[in-house]
Every structure is written in C-alpha cells, then in structure tokens.
Design an enzyme around this catalytic site. Sequence first.
Site, mmCIF file in Angstrom:
data_model
loop_
_atom_site.group_PDB
_atom_site.id
_atom_site.type_symbol
_atom_site.label_atom_id
_atom_site.label_comp_id
_atom_site.label_asym_id
_atom_site.label_seq_id
_atom_site.Cartn_x
_atom_site.Cartn_y
_atom_site.Cartn_z
ATOM 1 N N GLY A 43 0.849 -1.194 0.000
ATOM 2 C CA GLY A 43 0.000 0.000 0.000
ATOM 3 C C GLY A 43 0.881 1.239 0.000
ATOM 4 N N GLY B 11 -0.276 4.906 -0.893
ATOM 5 C CA GLY B 11 -1.434 5.481 -0.203
ATOM 6 C C GLY B 11 -1.051 6.610 0.736
ATOM 7 N N GLY C 185 -2.004 -1.806 9.797
ATOM 8 C CA GLY C 185 -2.814 -0.646 10.187
ATOM 9 C C GLY C 185 -4.172 -0.655 9.534
ATOM 10 N N ALA D 180 -2.725 -2.850 14.703
ATOM 11 C CA ALA D 180 -2.896 -1.647 15.533
ATOM 12 C C ALA D 180 -4.068 -0.829 14.991
ATOM 13 C CB ALA D 180 -1.624 -0.815 15.534
ATOM 14 N N HIS E 100 -13.351 12.062 10.304
ATOM 15 C CA HIS E 100 -12.251 11.742 9.383
ATOM 16 C C HIS E 100 -12.412 12.484 8.057
ATOM 17 C CE1 HIS E 100 -11.353 8.397 12.106
ATOM 18 N NE2 HIS E 100 -10.191 8.288 11.499
ATOM 19 N N LYS F 270 -12.078 8.327 3.360
ATOM 20 C CA LYS F 270 -11.909 7.111 4.181
ATOM 21 C C LYS F 270 -12.839 5.996 3.694
ATOM 22 C CE LYS F 270 -11.791 5.465 8.956
ATOM 23 N NZ LYS F 270 -10.734 4.509 8.602
ATOM 24 N N THR G 252 -10.490 2.731 15.072
ATOM 25 C CA THR G 252 -10.186 3.271 16.400
ATOM 26 C C THR G 252 -11.466 3.450 17.225
ATOM 27 O OG1 THR G 252 -8.373 4.474 15.366
ATOM 28 C CG2 THR G 252 -8.996 5.152 17.592
HETATM 29 N N1 NDP Z 1 -3.865 2.078 12.221
HETATM 30 C C1 NDP Z 1 -3.603 3.359 11.938
HETATM 31 O O1 NDP Z 1 -3.013 4.089 12.750
HETATM 32 C C2 NDP Z 1 -4.031 3.910 10.628
HETATM 33 C C3 NDP Z 1 -4.739 3.123 9.801
HETATM 34 N N2 NDP Z 1 -5.135 3.594 8.580
HETATM 35 C C4 NDP Z 1 -5.827 2.634 7.733
HETATM 36 O O2 NDP Z 1 -4.953 2.253 6.688
HETATM 37 C C5 NDP Z 1 -5.707 1.917 5.519
HETATM 38 C C6 NDP Z 1 -5.203 2.760 4.349
HETATM 39 O O3 NDP Z 1 -5.553 4.110 4.593
HETATM 40 P P1 NDP Z 1 -5.121 5.268 3.579
HETATM 41 O O4 NDP Z 1 -3.648 5.270 3.383
HETATM 42 O O5 NDP Z 1 -5.786 6.489 4.034
HETATM 43 O O6 NDP Z 1 -5.814 4.758 2.228
HETATM 44 P P2 NDP Z 1 -5.347 5.043 0.719
HETATM 45 O O7 NDP Z 1 -6.514 4.717 -0.142
HETATM 46 O O8 NDP Z 1 -4.730 6.400 0.624
HETATM 47 O O9 NDP Z 1 -4.176 4.004 0.496
HETATM 48 C C7 NDP Z 1 -4.347 2.632 0.361
HETATM 49 C C8 NDP Z 1 -3.366 2.180 -0.694
HETATM 50 O O10 NDP Z 1 -3.373 0.768 -0.749
HETATM 51 C C9 NDP Z 1 -3.376 0.381 -2.109
HETATM 52 N N3 NDP Z 1 -3.905 -0.963 -2.218
HETATM 53 C C10 NDP Z 1 -5.188 -1.375 -2.202
HETATM 54 N N4 NDP Z 1 -5.240 -2.716 -2.313
HETATM 55 C C11 NDP Z 1 -3.957 -3.142 -2.401
HETATM 56 C C12 NDP Z 1 -3.339 -4.415 -2.548
HETATM 57 N N5 NDP Z 1 -4.068 -5.526 -2.652
HETATM 58 N N6 NDP Z 1 -1.991 -4.471 -2.596
HETATM 59 C C13 NDP Z 1 -1.241 -3.368 -2.534
HETATM 60 N N7 NDP Z 1 -1.759 -2.128 -2.415
HETATM 61 C C14 NDP Z 1 -3.098 -2.031 -2.352
HETATM 62 C C15 NDP Z 1 -4.199 1.433 -2.798
HETATM 63 O O11 NDP Z 1 -3.979 1.443 -4.184
HETATM 64 P P3 NDP Z 1 -5.052 2.151 -5.169
HETATM 65 O O12 NDP Z 1 -4.910 3.613 -4.871
HETATM 66 O O13 NDP Z 1 -4.598 1.742 -6.501
HETATM 67 O O14 NDP Z 1 -6.402 1.603 -4.793
HETATM 68 C C16 NDP Z 1 -3.703 2.696 -2.102
HETATM 69 O O15 NDP Z 1 -2.537 3.213 -2.702
HETATM 70 C C17 NDP Z 1 -7.168 2.155 5.897
HETATM 71 O O16 NDP Z 1 -7.762 0.967 6.336
HETATM 72 C C18 NDP Z 1 -7.062 3.148 7.045
HETATM 73 O O17 NDP Z 1 -8.177 3.140 7.892
HETATM 74 C C19 NDP Z 1 -4.841 4.854 8.165
HETATM 75 C C20 NDP Z 1 -4.161 5.700 8.982
HETATM 76 C C21 NDP Z 1 -3.716 5.297 10.300
HETATM 77 O O1 LIG Z 2 -8.435 6.042 7.538
HETATM 78 C C1 LIG Z 2 -7.782 6.755 8.336
HETATM 79 O O2 LIG Z 2 -7.359 7.874 8.024
HETATM 80 C C2 LIG Z 2 -7.525 6.254 9.680
HETATM 81 N N1 LIG Z 2 -7.876 5.018 9.957
HETATM 82 C C3 LIG Z 2 -7.730 4.375 11.218
HETATM 83 C C4 LIG Z 2 -9.088 4.066 11.821
HETATM 84 O O3 LIG Z 2 -10.023 3.718 11.093
HETATM 85 O O4 LIG Z 2 -9.219 4.149 13.047
HETATM 86 C C5 LIG Z 2 -6.819 5.115 12.158
HETATM 87 C C6 LIG Z 2 -6.954 6.613 12.085
HETATM 88 O O5 LIG Z 2 -8.197 6.969 12.603
HETATM 89 C C7 LIG Z 2 -6.818 7.101 10.651
#
Ligand code: NDP
Ligand SMILES: O=C(O)C1=N[C@H](C(=O)O)C[C@H](O)C1
Length: 248
Positions: free
Chosen positions: A9, A12, A77, A104, A134, A138, A145
């Site tokens: 990912g 992203g 994540g 996490a 958010h 999203k 969380t």
């Molecule tokens: N635990 C934490 O602290 C946090 C968790 N998150 C979580 O992380 C996840 C991603 O969030 P975010 O970065 O905002 O989302 P984005 O959509 O910005 O990024 C996700 C990325 O993953 C890619 N992707 C999707 N499927 C695959 C796959 N099978 N293999 C490789 N890459 C893939 C997407 O590609 P494409 O664009 O081509 O679809 C995209 O580039 C969410 O579930 C979010 O809730 C986010 C922030 C903090």
């Molecule tokens: O998608 C996000 O941006 C985030 N996703 C996580 C969640 O669903 O709790 C963590 C954080 O809130 C950012």
Amino acid sequence: MTLRVAVIGARGRIGSEAVRAVEAAPDLELVAALGRDSDLGELTGAGAEVAVELTHPDSVMRNLEFCAANGIHTVVGTTGWTPERIELLEGWLAASPGTGTLIAPNFSIGAVLTMQFAQQAAKYFESVEVVELHHNRKADAPSGTATRTAQLIAAARDAAGLPRQSDPTTHGLPGARGADVDGVPVHAVRLRGLLAHQEVLFGDTGETLTIRHDSLHHSCFMPGILLGVRRVTETPGLTFGLENFLDL
Ligand SMILES: NC(=O)C1=CN([C@@H]2O[C@H](COP(=O)(O)OP(=O)(O)OC[C@H]3O[C@@H](n4cnc5c(N)ncnc54)[C@H](OP(=O)(O)O)[C@@H]3O)[C@@H](O)[C@H]2O)C=CC1
Ligand SMILES: O=C(O)C1=N[C@H](C(=O)O)C[C@H](O)C1
C-alpha cells in the site's frame, strides 16, 4: 544488521509516509514497496522479514495470508477487523510458528492513550458516546479506532457490572443515534479538510467529561509503525493493539 522491511500500500496516504519513515531509519532497510498491481512474490523475492500492511479492508486478508504462509512478520494498520477475520488470521499464524502479526487500530500515541483513558473513565459515568471525524476519502465507518474504543468501554462497563445504557428515544430517523457498537453509540463524520479525530463523551449527574484526540498529519503514526516493525519479529502470533508494545 538491518531489518528488511516491505510496505504494502506504498502509494497510499499512510503507506507513502511509512515508506519515507522506513527509508529514514538507520536500522531498517526498505526492500519492497508494493501497490495494488504488484505481485506478492516481490516480498519473498526481496527477502522481506517484516511487511507493513496499509491497504484496504478488501485487500488486507489476502496479503496477510501470503505473509503468514511465507513466514513474513506483519505490522497491520488496515481496518475492517471482525471476530471472523481475526480467527482466520490466528489460524494462518498457528500454521506458521514463529511468525508475528501486530494489528494496531491506531499507531498514534495520543489515540492509544485516548482509548486507555476512555476505558478508565467508563465505569464512572452513566452515559457515553463516541464521535469520530475523518477525511472524506476514508473507506469505512465507523473507524477502527472508534470501534475499538467502544469495545473497550463496553468491556470495562461489563466488568464493573454496569447495565448497557439506554435512553427513551423511540422516534426519529434511522441512524440518528449512530451505530451500536457493543451498546455504545458511535457517530461518524466525514469532512474534507479533516484527517483523523475522535471525541469520547461521558456524562453523569451535573458533569460531563470529553476526551478528544486529533491526528493532524500522517507523521503521528510513524513512531508506532516503526516500534511495531522492531518488536513484531520477537513476538510470535497475533498481538492486537500497539499498547502491548508500549510501557504504559
Ligand atoms: N492504524 C492506523 O493508525 C491507521 C490506519 N489507517 C488505515 O490504513 C488503511 C489505508 O488508509 P489510507 O492510506 O488512508 O488509504 P489510501 O486509499 O490512501 O491508500 C491505500 C493504498 O493501498 C493500495 N492498495 C489497495 N489494495 C492493495 C493491494 N491488494 N496491494 C497493494 N496495495 C493495495 C491502494 O492502491 P489504489 O490507490 O490503486 O487503490 C492505495 O494506494 C485504511 O484501512 C485506514 O483506515 C490509516 C491511517 C492510520
Ligand atoms: O483512515 C484513516 O485515516 C484512519 N484510519 C484508522 C481508523 O479507522 O481508526 C486510524 C486513524 O483513525 C486514521
């Protein structure tokens, strides 16, 4: 000796920040950066020891199954965790002794503390509601969380023998009282300009308590991700929650 790390990912919002954080860490080496169209075989080809999974709830299970089958530790994540998904993952890890996964719900220290403080306050207040806010790109609602926060609050209330809260609302539009997560109402706001924010509202006779956390930049998640990467290799099986790797 550096630890060989991959990010899945990688293009992203959080994944691109994670790529930079791994590249900047002297004890880690970024050996693969996978996008949606990448072949998972790149992970084994690059000799990745740990994969950071930051994709989408629709993608995460396939990626984790591959990593577990190949003995690659994972730091996850991505959201969308249900009891059924956790059971599946535990099965894959059981079949791959020595392999560790950290999931996490939130990597930021402020969010982890918010969950702990909410858990602590839960038994002292009759009313509690969770509001998460958010950015409007999203994938899911409520946030991972907020779901985890509500589950922890509900468990603390159950342990204290408190009844599930109720109110006399019988009329209104469906959804007006939010989603019911283990008896705790959870409300989700999606707004352009926001990143990730949460308020836990408690109320009792003559007083309220609000615990609020704001993530203002994706950099807030990086120390937690790096800690997870460094610790997961020595922690076989499933660890749920970054608090398990923190001295709180
Ligand atoms: N635990 C934490 O602290 C946090 C968790 N998150 C979580 O992380 C996840 C991603 O969030 P975010 O970065 O905002 O989302 P984005 O959509 O910005 O990024 C996700 C990325 O993953 C890619 N992707 C999707 N499927 C695959 C796959 N099978 N293999 C490789 N890459 C893939 C997407 O590609 P494409 O664009 O081509 O679809 C995209 O580039 C969410 O579930 C979010 O809730 C986010 C922030 C903090
Ligand atoms: O998608 C996000 O941006 C985030 N996703 C996580 C969640 O669903 O709790 C963590 C954080 O809130 C950012």
